[in-house]
Design a protein around this motif. Structure first.
Motif, PDB file in Angstrom:
ATOM      1  N   TYR A   4       0.847  -1.203   0.000  1.00 58.10           N
ATOM      2  CA  TYR A   4       0.000   0.000   0.000  1.00 58.10           C
ATOM      3  C   TYR A   4       0.884   1.256   0.000  1.00 58.10           C
ATOM      4  O   TYR A   4       0.628   2.213  -0.733  1.00 58.10           O
ATOM      5  CB  TYR A   4      -0.894  -0.045   1.242  1.00 58.10           C
ATOM      6  CG  TYR A   4      -2.010   0.975   1.289  1.00 58.10           C
ATOM      7  CD1 TYR A   4      -3.132   0.841   0.481  1.00 58.10           C
ATOM      8  CD2 TYR A   4      -1.955   2.058   2.171  1.00 58.10           C
ATOM      9  CE1 TYR A   4      -4.181   1.764   0.548  1.00 58.10           C
ATOM     10  CE2 TYR A   4      -2.989   2.984   2.241  1.00 58.10           C
ATOM     11  CZ  TYR A   4      -4.095   2.835   1.427  1.00 58.10           C
ATOM     12  OH  TYR A   4      -5.122   3.746   1.492  1.00 58.10           O
ATOM     13  N   ARG A   5       1.937   1.224   0.824  1.00 60.11           N
ATOM     14  CA  ARG A   5       2.851   2.373   0.896  1.00 60.11           C
ATOM     15  C   ARG A   5       3.682   2.496  -0.377  1.00 60.11           C
ATOM     16  O   ARG A   5       3.999   3.599  -0.817  1.00 60.11           O
ATOM     17  CB  ARG A   5       3.766   2.239   2.119  1.00 60.11           C
ATOM     18  CG  ARG A   5       3.021   2.508   3.409  1.00 60.11           C
ATOM     19  CD  ARG A   5       3.782   2.079   4.634  1.00 60.11           C
ATOM     20  NE  ARG A   5       2.878   2.008   5.783  1.00 60.11           N
ATOM     21  CZ  ARG A   5       3.148   1.398   6.911  1.00 60.11           C
ATOM     22  NH1 ARG A   5       4.310   0.783   7.054  1.00 60.11           N
ATOM     23  NH2 ARG A   5       2.280   1.371   7.896  1.00 60.11           N
ATOM     24  N   ALA A   6       4.056   1.343  -0.966  1.00 62.71           N
ATOM     25  CA  ALA A   6       4.827   1.372  -2.218  1.00 62.71           C
ATOM     26  C   ALA A   6       3.975   1.987  -3.330  1.00 62.71           C
ATOM     27  O   ALA A   6       4.455   2.810  -4.115  1.00 62.71           O
ATOM     28  CB  ALA A   6       5.264  -0.044  -2.597  1.00 62.71           C
ATOM     29  N   LYS A   7       2.699   1.616  -3.381  1.00 62.66           N
ATOM     30  CA  LYS A   7       1.807   2.152  -4.414  1.00 62.66           C
ATOM     31  C   LYS A   7       1.524   3.641  -4.182  1.00 62.66           C
ATOM     32  O   LYS A   7       1.228   4.376  -5.117  1.00 62.66           O
ATOM     33  CB  LYS A   7       0.501   1.349  -4.461  1.00 62.66           C
ATOM     34  CG  LYS A   7       0.692  -0.031  -5.109  1.00 62.66           C
ATOM     35  CD  LYS A   7      -0.606  -0.791  -5.225  1.00 62.66           C
ATOM     36  CE  LYS A   7      -0.398  -2.161  -5.857  1.00 62.66           C
ATOM     37  NZ  LYS A   7      -0.062  -2.097  -7.288  1.00 62.66           N
ATOM     38  N   ALA A   8       1.620   4.067  -2.910  1.00 58.60           N
ATOM     39  CA  ALA A   8       1.405   5.486  -2.587  1.00 58.60           C
ATOM     40  C   ALA A   8       2.686   6.303  -2.770  1.00 58.60           C
ATOM     41  O   ALA A   8       2.686   7.521  -2.562  1.00 58.60           O
ATOM     42  CB  ALA A   8       0.915   5.609  -1.151  1.00 58.60           C
ATOM     43  N   GLY A   9       3.805   5.620  -3.122  1.00 59.39           N
ATOM     44  CA  GLY A   9       5.071   6.315  -3.371  1.00 59.39           C
ATOM     45  C   GLY A   9       5.918   6.541  -2.134  1.00 59.39           C
ATOM     46  O   GLY A   9       6.975   7.175  -2.204  1.00 59.39           O
ATOM     47  N   ARG A  10       5.487   6.014  -0.966  1.00 55.75           N
ATOM     48  CA  ARG A  10       6.280   6.190   0.261  1.00 55.75           C
ATOM     49  C   ARG A  10       7.463   5.223   0.300  1.00 55.75           C
ATOM     50  O   ARG A  10       8.479   5.496   0.925  1.00 55.75           O
ATOM     51  CB  ARG A  10       5.389   5.995   1.483  1.00 55.75           C
ATOM     52  CG  ARG A  10       4.421   7.164   1.687  1.00 55.75           C
ATOM     53  CD  ARG A  10       3.318   6.829   2.659  1.00 55.75           C
ATOM     54  NE  ARG A  10       3.839   6.533   3.986  1.00 55.75           N
ATOM     55  CZ  ARG A  10       3.095   6.013   4.958  1.00 55.75           C
ATOM     56  NH1 ARG A  10       1.819   5.729   4.737  1.00 55.75           N
ATOM     57  NH2 ARG A  10       3.619   5.762   6.139  1.00 55.75           N
TER      58      ARG A  10
END
Length: 742
Positions: free
Chosen positions: A373-379
């Motif tokens: 989820y964080r990878a897809k949000a760019g974090r």
């Protein structure tokens, strides 16, 4: 200057900062994180404390301020950075500063140093022979014997001198006084890594691996330290990528920590790292002796090692210049601590890396929804390895419907398909792993005829069977009576599934008498090197079948394993937990990934009563993308992490009425504090086990989108609990985004 000190007393009432004067003899010698001796209380009893900072001004009456007595001789002077990390953990996970400090200081007591003594000859050969003649002439036989041995070998181990040559210390001292020899002491570190011949293999990286390494190193060179998620299929060579990243970081003079989910993985992982880093790699886990643990921390502190490998506690290794933290199998729930503060190693590693200008690399074939989820949000920065490093095909997966097996008259725990494939592999002298999926077992009730599972009408999780005959939801407290007939098909085959690894071992031996069977579970791995012995025996092909729980399906690489049988896939699928689908998908995908890692093609058999459940279908297809999309939709609808954040407030007390009253007050106060902020409160409800050792338990859930909102509410609740004496008889703990329900 004044020192801000926290006292090493495990009592919440003393979880505050005390100021002390710095005496002139200690000026310039103190640093943040250092352990000191201070007078404390009315009787000025000398006790230990940790310096957590310094101040120019005094906040108290100067005349009443006491002085620091001394620097503690027994404690280890720790890094101020770890004290800062402890403060971050206290803020983000609750508990006291003392509890957080004890978590980040795994070694607080100095252990006895191990010393090796050697006797070295100081004379040249000519002088030595003259002295030998003198001893012989004077009939000083012991001295002559010792000097003769030293002339043959100018450096001797003192142990050999004492035990083999039977030379007493008085004779050694006599030679020292005469300037003939000198007894030297050298500090020897206990090393839990068994020294083996170092065979360096030449690694040829695939294009995908090279790309991942290059992306990481490019950012690192620009000092753009970040968090990377390596999503690589099973057998894609994630470990080789970690090793190369660490090799470059170590070459730049910095150190790395490699976290693994549990001790069972240590043996194979360490050997792979040892081939590259030799004695510059070490391990840290709970089964080491106190002396071994102390020595590993000292070796790390003194820069004698570059890589520390271990479960989550290895995250607190006091490296002087930490450059990289790798978390392998980052999706595993063992990275979440069950002790206060209930920290998660992933978030804590990111916090430590930020403080020390380091990078974090997370790796998994089945990343946690939080990480993706964080990878897809760019974090996080996503690095993908879509193919196996040896270009082997992924295992062929067969899904067996156990309802059909029952209709066909097969009541065995081994399906017909699995029995047929086991016989085939034994004939071919290939190896088999049988994995009993018992994780998340919470006594769910299902029908063996149609696969129906009794669920909570409010929370979409399975109801748990309690001994009083009730079915209970551990989120909202919903209760109903257990039914004797399946409400869907009317079958009497409705109840709990019960089976253990011992039973499986028995069945396999009975059906395949010639098969050599090994079992790996909590019972067979109790001794210190239990995991290592079983895994080494299986790797050396001393057994045909390895039966075990989840510890056998994580990270192991056995080239001759061509069949994996997954028994009771539904055991984790219907645990009373919103993460049940995710855990099942991860376990089944990881298990199937153990087959066919060598040159021979692998097969896996998933046995289930729910062959059409999306977690089973996507695991059989080994399709993470399809699983993630389905699961994240469910989390969005239900408002579960990672879409929203969850705070569990665990309250326990000996008096049930007092517990009910305390929980009611906590909920009312939380409702007042939240005001117009969108925070949903669930419960208080009874957890899975409502009473342990005559202590009653309740749990209250707070749910909202923003994590920092929950941190603020936790802080307000802590203050409320502290000023209200009624809570003194209760134990209250906070758990952010819990890995399972209580």
């Amino acid at each position: 200057m004044f020192a801000n000190i926290i006292i090493d007393i495990t009592h919440e009432k003393l979880d505050k900062i005390f100021q002390y004067k710095i005496p002139s003899h200690l000026e310039g010698r103190l640093t943040a994180g250092m352990e000191v001796v201070v007078p404390f209380g009315r009787g000025n009893r000398l006790t230990k404390g940790y310096i957590i900072g310094f101040a120019d001004k005094c906040d108290y009456d100067l005349t009443k301020l006491k002085e620091i007595q001394d620097i503690s001789q027994k404690g280890i002077a720790i890094e101020g950075k770890l004290v800062a990390l402890a403060a971050w953990m206290k803020e983000h996970y609750g508990g006291t500063m003392i509890q957080a400090l004890k978590m980040v200081l795994p070694i607080r007591q100095q252990e006895k140093e191990k010393v090796k003594k050697k006797l070295r000859l100081l004379l040249d050969e000519e002088e030595g022979k003259k002295k030998l003649d003198y001893y012989l002439h004077k009939n000083q036989r012991a001295r002559a014997r010792l000097l003769s041995a030293l002339l043959d070998d100018p450096v001797l181990d003192y142990e050999l001198v004492n035990k083999k040559l039977n030379i007493p210390l008085s004779v050694v001292r006599a030679l020292e006084e005469q300037g003939v020899a000198v007894l030297e002491s050298e500090r020897v570190y206990r090393n839990p890594v068994k020294q083996k011949e170092q065979v360096q293999k030449q690694i040829t990286f695939t294009e995908e691996q090279q790309e991942a390494i290059a992306r990481f190193w490019q950012d690192y060179g620009r000092q753009q330290y970040g968090v990377y998620l390596i999503h690589g299929v099973t057998g894609s060579g994630k470990t080789e990528v970690y090793i190369e990243m660490i090799r470059r970081v170590a070459a730049a003079g910095r150190q790395a920590i490699v976290l693994i989910p549990e001790i069972a993985l240590t043996f194979q992982t360490v050997m792979r790292f040892y081939r590259c880093f030799g004695s510059r790699v070490s391990i840290m886990h709970s089964r080491l002796s106190a002396g071994e643990r102390y020595d590993q921390m000292m070796r790390a502190k003194e820069g004698k090692i570059d890589v520390m490998i271990g479960p989550r506690s290895a995250l607190f290794t006091p490296f002087p210049d930490l450059g990289l933290v790798v978390i392998d199998e980052e999706h595993e729930n063992t990275y979440k601590s069950e002790q206060v503060p209930r920290y998660h190693a992933r978030e804590t590693a990111v916090a430590r890396a930020k403080m020390e200008h380091a990078s974090v690399v997370l790796g998994s074939a089945t990343p946690s929804l939080e990480a993706m989820y964080r990878a897809k949000a760019g974090r996080y920065r996503l690095l993908e390895l879509k193919n196996r490093s040896g270009h082997q095909e992924m295992a062929e997966v067969h899904t067996v419907d156990l309802r059909q097996e029952l209709k066909n008259g097969n009541r065995s725990i081994l399906s017909s398909k699995l029995q047929e494939l086991i016989a085939d592999r034994l004939e071919k002298r290939e190896q088999i792993m049988l994995f009993l999926n018992r994780r998340g077992y919470a006594g769910f009730v299902s029908c063996r005829e149609c696969g129906y599972v009794v669920k909570c009408p409010h929370c979409d999780v399975s109801l748990s069977y309690h001994r009083n005959g009730k079915l209970v939801c551990h989120y909202c407290g919903h209760e109903e009576e257990k039914q004797e007939l399946c409400p869907q098909c009317g079958s009497r085959h409705i109840g709990e599934f019960r089976a253990g690894t011992e039973k499986i071992e028995e069945i396999v031996k009975e059906q395949f008498p010639r098969a050599r069977v090994l079992r790996m579970d909590m019972d067979t791995t109790r001794e210190k090197d239990g995991h290592e012995k079983i895994l080494a025996a299986f790797a050396n092909e001393e057994a045909d079948v390895l039966v075990g729980t989840q510890m056998i399906v994580k990270g192991h690489d056995f080239p001759n394993v061509t069949l994996v049988g997954i028994l009771a896939a539904d055991m984790s699928l219907y645990a009373d937990d919103y993460r049940a689908g995710e855990r099942t998908f991860q376990l089944l995908t990881q298990a199937a990934g153990r087959a066919g890692r060598g040159q021979k093609k692998g097969e896996a058999v998933i046995q289930t009563y729910s062959p059409k459940h999306y977690a089973i279908v996507t695991a059989a297809a080994q399709d993470y993308k399809a699983f993630y999309e389905e699961e994240i939709r469910y989390r969005e609808v239900m408002g579960y992490p990672p879409v929203e954040n969850l705070l569990a407030v665990l309250v326990s007390c000996r008096e049930e009425e007092l517990l009910e009253t305390g929980c009611r007050f906590l909920k009312e106060y939380a409702l007042r504090v939240k005001g117009s902020v969108p925070v949903k409160l669930i419960g208080p409800a009874s957890p899975g086990i409502g009473k342990i050792n005559d202590i009653y338990r309740k749990v209250l859930y707070l749910k909202t989108e923003r994590y920092d909102t929950l941190v603020r509410m936790k802080n307000r609740l802590e203050q409320y609990i502290e000023v209200n004496a009624g809570f003194n008889t209760m134990r209250i703990q906070f758990d952010f985004n819990p890995m399972h329900v209580f």
